[in-house]
Enzyme design. Structure first.
Site, PDB file in Angstrom:
ATOM      1  CG  ASN A 146      -0.477  -3.774  -7.956  1.00  0.00           C
ATOM      2  OD1 ASN A 146      -0.351  -4.239  -6.824  1.00  0.00           O
ATOM      3  ND2 ASN A 146      -1.396  -2.854  -8.235  1.00  0.00           N
ATOM      4  CG  MET A 189      -1.860  -1.223   1.267  1.00  0.00           C
ATOM      5  SD  MET A 189      -2.915  -1.382  -0.180  1.00  0.00           S
ATOM      6  CE  MET A 189      -4.116  -0.111   0.199  1.00  0.00           C
ATOM      7  CG  HIS A 208      -6.494  -2.259  -8.583  1.00  0.00           C
ATOM      8  ND1 HIS A 208      -6.209  -1.465  -7.498  1.00  0.00           N
ATOM      9  CD2 HIS A 208      -7.675  -1.814  -9.088  1.00  0.00           C
ATOM     10  CE1 HIS A 208      -7.175  -0.567  -7.356  1.00  0.00           C
ATOM     11  NE2 HIS A 208      -8.071  -0.754  -8.300  1.00  0.00           N
ATOM     12  CG  ASP A 240      -4.234   0.990  -8.787  1.00  0.00           C
ATOM     13  OD1 ASP A 240      -3.367   0.177  -8.440  1.00  0.00           O
ATOM     14  OD2 ASP A 240      -4.944   1.603  -7.974  1.00  0.00           O
TER      15      ASP A 240
END
Ligand code: GRF
Length: 209
Positions: A104, A87, A106, A142
């Site tokens: 990553n 985070m 998401h 993101d």
């Protein structure tokens, strides 16, 4: 053998799923956290995996934190860096350093709902499906070339927590599978997109609750 360094900030259930997948030709070189109290650290240490903490609170700037984090990561000579519930917003220098070798996950169907509270926002918008996305990390939060997505159907009585629970189950399948494909050399980025055989539609959709 490919070295993988996994970054977590909390419980680390995606990290656990990746470790437990025993991906061929991959070695989990270390699990790192920016939070000393991240529950996943103890889980990894119990399994004999190297762990380390780079506490962001000890650094005056994002740049200084990222520089120290990169130094610790590089000590494990990673072929792949996996963000699993990590985070922190990362600097452009940091993302450039690991370009093409940092993934990553998401909890939304990107490019919809980057950032936080994704399930609440999807329910608010009346979305009929939600899901999760594994993507290569770029400087933009993101964003980045999409590797894999999983989909759950939304029900009228869903809450952010009920959606999160279903999506998390899917994350635990999707992320190890994506890491496996990276390690096998199957993920090529062409024109900013991951060029790879499409997943069979059935593997994208979780069964209705
Ligand atoms: C997951 O929902 C992931 O998609 C998001 O943060 C959560 C991490 O959960 N990035 P865990 O720490 O892997 O259990």
């Amino acid at each position: 053998m490919k070295n993988i360094v996994i970054l977590i900030s909390g419980r680390g259930s995606n990290m656990q799923a990746i470790v437990e997948a025993n991906i061929p030709a991959a070695r989990i070189a270390a699990v790192l956290s920016n939070r000393p109290d991240a529950a996943g650290l103890a889980w990894a240490a119990e399994r004999g995996i190297a762990t380390a903490v780079v506490d962001h609170k000890q650094f005056a700037s994002r740049e200084a934190f990222d520089a120290q984090l990169a130094q610790v990561i590089d000590g494990y000579q990673p072929d792949l860096v996996v963000l699993a519930g990590f985070m922190r917003i990362l600097t452009a220098d940091f993302t450039r350093r690991y370009e093409g070798r940092m993934l990553n996950i998401h909890p939304s169907l990107l490019p919809a709902f980057p950032g936080l509270h994704t399930h609440a926002r999807a329910l608010e918008m009346g979305c009929k499906v939600a899901g999760c996305t594994v993507h290569f990390v770029t400087a933009e939060l993101d964003h980045g070339p999409i590797v894999a997505q999983g989909v759950v159907t939304l029900q009228d009585d869903d809450t952010p927590d009920s959606v999160a629970a279903r999506v998390l189950q899917l994350e635990h399948q999707l992320y190890p599978a994506a890491v496996r494909r990276f390690v096998a050399g199957e993920l090529q980025i062409v024109d900013g997109k991951v060029a790879s055989p499409a997943q069979p539609a059935a593997s994208l959709l979780a069964p209705a609750p």
